[in-house]
Scaffold this motif. Sequence first.
Motif, PDB file in Angstrom:
ATOM      1  N   UNK A 268      -0.658  52.835   1.941  1.00 29.77           N
ATOM      2  CA  UNK A 268      -0.426  52.455   3.336  1.00 29.77           C
ATOM      3  C   UNK A 268      -0.893  53.557   4.292  1.00 29.77           C
ATOM      4  N   UNK A 269      -0.573  54.818   3.952  1.00 31.41           N
ATOM      5  CA  UNK A 269      -0.986  55.930   4.798  1.00 31.41           C
ATOM      6  C   UNK A 269      -2.508  56.049   4.832  1.00 31.41           C
ATOM      7  N   UNK A 270      -3.136  55.893   3.672  1.00 30.58           N
ATOM      8  CA  UNK A 270      -4.591  55.980   3.606  1.00 30.58           C
ATOM      9  C   UNK A 270      -5.272  54.867   4.362  1.00 30.58           C
ATOM     10  N   UNK A 271      -4.689  53.658   4.310  1.00 29.81           N
ATOM     11  CA  UNK A 271      -5.233  52.541   5.068  1.00 29.81           C
ATOM     12  C   UNK A 271      -5.176  52.825   6.568  1.00 29.81           C
ATOM     13  N   UNK A 272      -4.035  53.351   6.996  1.00 26.54           N
ATOM     14  CA  UNK A 272      -3.886  53.657   8.427  1.00 26.54           C
ATOM     15  C   UNK A 272      -4.835  54.773   8.847  1.00 26.54           C
ATOM     16  N   UNK A 273      -5.063  55.706   7.935  1.00 25.71           N
ATOM     17  CA  UNK A 273      -5.964  56.819   8.234  1.00 25.71           C
ATOM     18  C   UNK A 273      -7.437  56.421   8.102  1.00 25.71           C
ATOM     19  N   UNK A 274      -7.678  55.249   7.512  1.00 28.88           N
ATOM     20  CA  UNK A 274      -9.055  54.781   7.361  1.00 28.88           C
ATOM     21  C   UNK A 274      -9.823  55.456   6.238  1.00 28.88           C
ATOM     22  N   UNK A 275      -9.107  55.960   5.219  1.00 29.30           N
ATOM     23  CA  UNK A 275      -9.788  56.667   4.124  1.00 29.30           C
ATOM     24  C   UNK A 275      -9.700  55.919   2.793  1.00 29.30           C
ATOM     25  N   UNK A 276      -9.060  54.749   2.787  1.00 25.00           N
ATOM     26  CA  UNK A 276      -8.910  53.969   1.560  1.00 25.00           C
ATOM     27  C   UNK A 276      -9.951  52.859   1.510  1.00 25.00           C
ATOM     28  N   UNK A 277     -10.586  52.703   0.358  1.00 25.44           N
ATOM     29  CA  UNK A 277     -11.484  51.576   0.109  1.00 25.44           C
ATOM     30  C   UNK A 277     -10.904  50.757  -1.034  1.00 25.44           C
ATOM     31  N   UNK A 278     -10.719  49.460  -0.813  1.00 19.90           N
ATOM     32  CA  UNK A 278     -10.250  48.584  -1.877  1.00 19.90           C
ATOM     33  C   UNK A 278     -11.401  48.285  -2.827  1.00 19.90           C
ATOM     34  N   UNK A 279     -11.090  48.197  -4.119  1.00 18.91           N
ATOM     35  CA  UNK A 279     -12.115  47.893  -5.128  1.00 18.91           C
ATOM     36  C   UNK A 279     -11.502  47.027  -6.221  1.00 18.91           C
ATOM     37  N   UNK A 280     -11.675  45.701  -6.074  1.00 23.89           N
ATOM     38  CA  UNK A 280     -11.181  44.816  -7.117  1.00 23.89           C
ATOM     39  C   UNK A 280     -11.978  45.068  -8.392  1.00 23.89           C
ATOM     40  N   UNK A 281     -11.284  45.148  -9.508  1.00 27.56           N
ATOM     41  CA  UNK A 281     -11.935  45.449 -10.786  1.00 27.56           C
ATOM     42  C   UNK A 281     -11.871  44.230 -11.706  1.00 27.56           C
ATOM     43  N   UNK A 282     -12.530  44.343 -12.839  1.00 32.42           N
ATOM     44  CA  UNK A 282     -12.472  43.297 -13.851  1.00 32.42           C
ATOM     45  C   UNK A 282     -11.318  43.488 -14.812  1.00 32.42           C
ATOM     46  N   UNK A 283     -10.381  44.378 -14.469  1.00 32.05           N
ATOM     47  CA  UNK A 283      -9.248  44.648 -15.349  1.00 32.05           C
ATOM     48  C   UNK A 283      -8.138  43.632 -15.102  1.00 32.05           C
ATOM     49  N   UNK A 284      -7.766  42.949 -16.170  1.00 30.61           N
ATOM     50  CA  UNK A 284      -6.684  41.989 -16.132  1.00 30.61           C
ATOM     51  C   UNK A 284      -5.456  42.617 -16.785  1.00 30.61           C
ATOM     52  N   UNK A 285      -4.343  42.605 -16.077  1.00 31.76           N
ATOM     53  CA  UNK A 285      -3.103  43.155 -16.627  1.00 31.76           C
ATOM     54  C   UNK A 285      -2.158  42.019 -17.000  1.00 31.76           C
ATOM     55  N   UNK A 286      -1.453  42.226 -18.092  1.00 28.99           N
ATOM     56  CA  UNK A 286      -0.550  41.217 -18.612  1.00 28.99           C
ATOM     57  C   UNK A 286       0.575  41.907 -19.366  1.00 28.99           C
ATOM     58  N   UNK A 287       1.609  41.140 -19.651  1.00 33.40           N
ATOM     59  CA  UNK A 287       2.709  41.621 -20.480  1.00 33.40           C
ATOM     60  C   UNK A 287       2.484  41.079 -21.884  1.00 33.40           C
ATOM     61  N   UNK A 288       2.453  41.962 -22.873  1.00 31.67           N
ATOM     62  CA  UNK A 288       2.312  41.534 -24.268  1.00 31.67           C
ATOM     63  C   UNK A 288       3.668  41.533 -24.943  1.00 31.67           C
TER      64      UNK A 288
END
Length: 537
Positions: A268-288
């Motif tokens: 949240x702080x990085x977003x407000x400061x304008x230093x965060x870049x979102x990067x959707x990945x191909x990693x799928x998380x699940x519960x095994x």
Amino acid sequence: MKKIVSLLLAFVLVLAGCSSGSDTFTYTVTANIESLDTVDASYSQTFTLFADVFMGAQTIDGEGNLADGGSTSVEVSEDGLVYTIKLREDVKWVDNTGAEKGNVVAQDYVTAYQRMVNPDNASVYSYIFEPIQNATAISAGEKAVEELGVKALDDYTLEITLDYVAPYFQSMLAFQSFSPVATGAVEEFGEDYGTSAETTWYNGPYYVSEYDTAYIVSLKKNDLYFNADNVQVENIDLRVTEDSTARYNAFTNGEIDYGEIGSTEDYAAGKEAGVITDQMTGYSFYVTMNQAPEATTSNENLRNALKYGFDRETILMNASGEINKPIEYVIPADMTGAAYDGVEYRDYAGDSLITYDKEKANKYFDAYMKDMGYTDRSQIEVEYLGTADGNGGNKPAEVIQAFYLQEFGITVNLTIQPFEQMVESRKAGAFDFMATGWGPDYADPSTYLALWQTSQIGAMNTVSYSNKEYDELFAKANVEQDTAKRFEMFAELEQMLVDDGVLIPFYQNNAPYVLSEEYDLPIHLFFKISHEYLTVK
């Protein structure tokens, strides 16, 4: 998976964007580098390093496209089974000082691939070589490694023969497990190969000059690399920094140039400061959920109760805010187009394999109590395995524990271990259920689905799942040449994993990051892109 901290926003605004200088690019990873030997690699951060110091026949360029790396051409026979690869004649091996050790030749690929499938080496990534002729039989100890379908026709011509047509195989050649290995180094150093910077040779745009698995790996530009004139940054420092807040603070202090951010408050702080870049990945998380006889979750009613009682949106919001994307499937979107002319797997598979259903969950918890002779929900206890290392700390485990107690009155006991110990516990099956994830190694659904074959028990299949129907259908789907039929069978397999309580879909990982304003860094959805393509503004 986020540890909560507080941060002075003004401090961020003043210092964000500082860097350690254009001659040295410093970035962080969340866990130790396992080894410098491709046989031992299984973590994402290790493959990230390998993208800089090893180069296979194919690579991923700065635009994210499949491209010739150590080759000049790849020709495929009319029947799709034989790949003839012409290698570049100007690719060199260098040691940890950058001194030349000889040319990369076809035999180095043969050596590498034979080592990967040799059962004596017990590589967890041996399964990925399955399309290559005799690889499966060799890994099972049924054939000699010399029978692998890989031949050096001459010093600069490599021939690979497949057991079946695999339209995605060329994309596999860009994955780091398919990198060559210096035959001379393996012969010279024997069992010590890959254990230190000094006992490894390199053919990528960088070489390892210093190697400390627990803290830092230092890379230097390889002046003998065939494309060295286009490599802009002289030095790369990789630091192991497990805590997200420590990474963010290091960035704001100008100590690093790149780092992934996982803390909700830092995000949240990085977003407000304008230093965060979102990067959707191909990693799928699940519960095994562990199906070994000694595991509590070997009971089908309990697995069904846990999976229908998993409110992914609520759990995810409480664990990581809006950083990640909740999903009700296993294989993420936008990952097959590169190998299938733009055809996407999810168009053939449903977007909702399971939804949160509290009423169903309660019925299955009641059925489990009857199975066990319990009279009260408080008697139900399950063991959750997690790690305090990385972006999330204890947060996801604590949220899951609190959720099941509040909504269903059952006890989730937490076992929180350092990352490396957790990995060993997972391999040993010392858990009932846990959150984990997987990112694709090539552009085909099989990269997610191959893990759960019976043959992978003791390797990737850490939940002891064994289903003859699954194994047979996977084998059939894997050799199917009609894309629509292939994807439809894979969709059936994906649903089977959920129905059998192997996986509870959780989220697709967003890897927000901070990056010094001094650099441009290409990032791919799932392939590792070498820092060869890092540019200085």
